[in-house]
Design a protein around this motif. Structure first.
Motif, mmCIF file in Angstrom:
data_model
loop_
_atom_site.group_PDB
_atom_site.id
_atom_site.type_symbol
_atom_site.label_atom_id
_atom_site.label_comp_id
_atom_site.label_asym_id
_atom_site.label_seq_id
_atom_site.Cartn_x
_atom_site.Cartn_y
_atom_site.Cartn_z
ATOM 1 N N LYS A 260 6.096 8.698 2.250
ATOM 2 C CA LYS A 260 6.692 10.027 2.423
ATOM 3 C C LYS A 260 5.775 11.112 1.849
ATOM 4 N N MET A 261 5.200 10.815 0.676
ATOM 5 C CA MET A 261 4.307 11.774 0.024
ATOM 6 C C MET A 261 3.109 12.092 0.924
ATOM 7 N N ILE A 262 2.607 11.087 1.604
ATOM 8 C CA ILE A 262 1.475 11.307 2.516
ATOM 9 C C ILE A 262 1.950 12.085 3.752
ATOM 10 N N ASP A 263 3.065 11.653 4.338
ATOM 11 C CA ASP A 263 3.549 12.259 5.586
ATOM 12 C C ASP A 263 3.964 13.714 5.420
ATOM 13 N N ASP A 264 4.531 14.072 4.274
ATOM 14 C CA ASP A 264 5.038 15.449 4.137
ATOM 15 C C ASP A 264 3.982 16.432 3.610
ATOM 16 N N GLY A 265 2.744 15.944 3.460
ATOM 17 C CA GLY A 265 1.659 16.846 3.060
ATOM 18 C C GLY A 265 1.469 16.973 1.560
ATOM 19 N N ALA A 282 -12.382 13.978 -1.272
ATOM 20 C CA ALA A 282 -11.670 12.715 -1.055
ATOM 21 C C ALA A 282 -11.642 12.380 0.428
ATOM 22 N N GLY A 283 -11.596 11.085 0.730
ATOM 23 C CA GLY A 283 -11.385 10.646 2.107
ATOM 24 C C GLY A 283 -9.916 10.798 2.464
ATOM 25 N N SER A 284 -9.522 10.178 3.571
ATOM 26 C CA SER A 284 -8.112 10.301 3.951
ATOM 27 C C SER A 284 -7.268 9.293 3.171
ATOM 28 N N ALA A 285 -5.970 9.459 3.288
ATOM 29 C CA ALA A 285 -5.056 8.576 2.559
ATOM 30 C C ALA A 285 -5.152 7.168 3.121
ATOM 31 N N PRO A 286 -5.113 6.147 2.261
ATOM 32 C CA PRO A 286 -5.216 4.776 2.753
ATOM 33 C C PRO A 286 -3.902 4.272 3.350
ATOM 34 N N GLU A 287 -4.000 3.186 4.112
ATOM 35 C CA GLU A 287 -2.799 2.488 4.608
ATOM 36 C C GLU A 287 -2.182 1.681 3.475
ATOM 37 N N ILE A 288 -0.857 1.593 3.470
ATOM 38 C CA ILE A 288 -0.174 0.724 2.506
ATOM 39 C C ILE A 288 -0.458 -0.746 2.856
ATOM 40 N N THR A 289 -0.896 -1.492 1.869
ATOM 41 C CA THR A 289 -1.186 -2.922 2.109
ATOM 42 C C THR A 289 -0.298 -3.857 1.290
ATOM 43 N N GLU A 290 0.289 -3.353 0.204
ATOM 44 C CA GLU A 290 1.003 -4.237 -0.739
ATOM 45 C C GLU A 290 2.456 -4.425 -0.292
ATOM 46 N N THR A 291 2.616 -5.215 0.759
ATOM 47 C CA THR A 291 3.954 -5.365 1.321
ATOM 48 C C THR A 291 4.512 -6.768 1.135
ATOM 49 N N ASP A 292 3.674 -7.727 0.783
ATOM 50 C CA ASP A 292 4.236 -9.042 0.426
ATOM 51 C C ASP A 292 3.279 -9.860 -0.418
#
Ligand code: GLU
Length: 292
Positions: A260-265, A282-292
């Motif tokens: 949400k923090m990334i999506d809402d700016g 800084a580069g762009s925001a990374p993808e979330i990887t820690e899902t399991d």
């Protein structure tokens, strides 16, 4: 666990992460510098069963990332990210207790239950995941060198001839020893700021850690014109939010907050407000990887 709650975390975190509104800011003036919500006797739970407070580990000496200022405020990207996440979990900035989390202490602080979350330039690694879990990542930095302004280090090979300073228990020290420059001299301290006088005084040739941290030191008024980054990308460092091993509910809620923090700016605002003044791109925001 230090999470202070009125009812079961399972119900509250998931419910609140869907409904709470964000209130992260680039200014930590309103944060609690001293006691915790549990100091109030632990009877201040909200009627809706929300969390009463969170204890969050950050760095205290890394300008732009995690800094305890002389005025007693907490500032930096990690502070803003942590404050945003806390808000998504239903915790006001006033109900966050900030605890210093030096690099060598981070896993211990989490495993002992001294903190609920660590948001402290904390790279996601498999070794750390043996004792704790991560949410995220929320940022990517690159390991680099901070050198004196008149010096040059143009390649990894040259590093073997240098004496460096870094922090015990960091990926920076480990990557230097294991991969980048096994023959380099290495002084290890508990914090990066302890390396700065050695670099200025000439007892070390370079400090190695993440470029975002080094850029913050180089830009401090007292270091103006003294240091610069070498510009070497020695490793990608994915910053995660450390939490108790196996707490998948908290991890999922923190991941939702980061998305949400990334999506809402807000993420881009926090990065620019905290790292922009040091000239860090800084580069762009990374993808979330820690899902399991
Ligand atoms: N990001 C690296 C790590 O987690 C280096 C910075 C630090 O020590 O906080 O080890």
């Amino acid at each position: 666990m230090r999470i202070r709650k009125a009812t079961a975390l399972a119900a509250t975190v998931l419910a609140l992460s869907l409904t709470a509104t964000a209130c992260g800011s680039d200014d930590a003036d309103s944060t609690d510098n001293g006691g915790s919500a549990s100091d109030n006797g632990g009877d201040t739970g909200s009627d809706d069963g929300g969390l009463e407070g969170l204890t969050i580990g950050i760095k205290f000496d890394q300008p732009g990332l995690g800094l305890l200022t002389p005025d007693g405020d907490y500032k930096g990207l990690d502070v803003d990210v942590a404050t945003y996440i806390a808000a998504e979990l239903g915790v006001d900035a006033d109900d966050i207790e900030w605890l210093e989390a030096p690099s060598p202490e981070r896993e211990n602080l989490i495993s002992r239950g001294d903190v609920d979350l660590v948001v402290a330039t904390y790279s996601i690694t498999d070794a750390r995941k043996e004792s704790i879990s991560f949410a995220g990542p929320y940022f990517v930095a690159q390991q680099d060198l901070l050198i004196r302004v008149d010096d040059e280090v143009n390649s990894e090979e040259e590093i073997n001839d240098l004496t460096l300073c870094s922090v015990a228990g960091s990926t920076s020290a480990q990557n230097l020893r294991d991969n980048v420059a096994p023959d380099a001299g290495l002084h290890e301290f508990a914090t990066y700021s302890e390396c700065l006088s050695g670099l200025e005084g000439g007892t070390v040739d370079a400090i190695t850690t993440d470029d975002a941290i080094l850029a913050g030191y180089a830009a401090q008024p007292e270091h103006e014109g003294k240091f610069k980054l070498a510009g070497l990308n020695l490793n990608d460092e994915y910053y995660g939010v450390g939490l108790a091993k196996g707490d998948t509910e908290l991890r999922d809620s923190v991941n939702e907050a980061i998305e949400k923090m990334i999506d809402d700016g807000s993420w881009a605002e926090f990065v620019e407000a905290n790292l922009g003044p040091a000239g860090y791109e800084a580069g762009s925001a990374p993808e979330i990887t820690e899902t399991d």
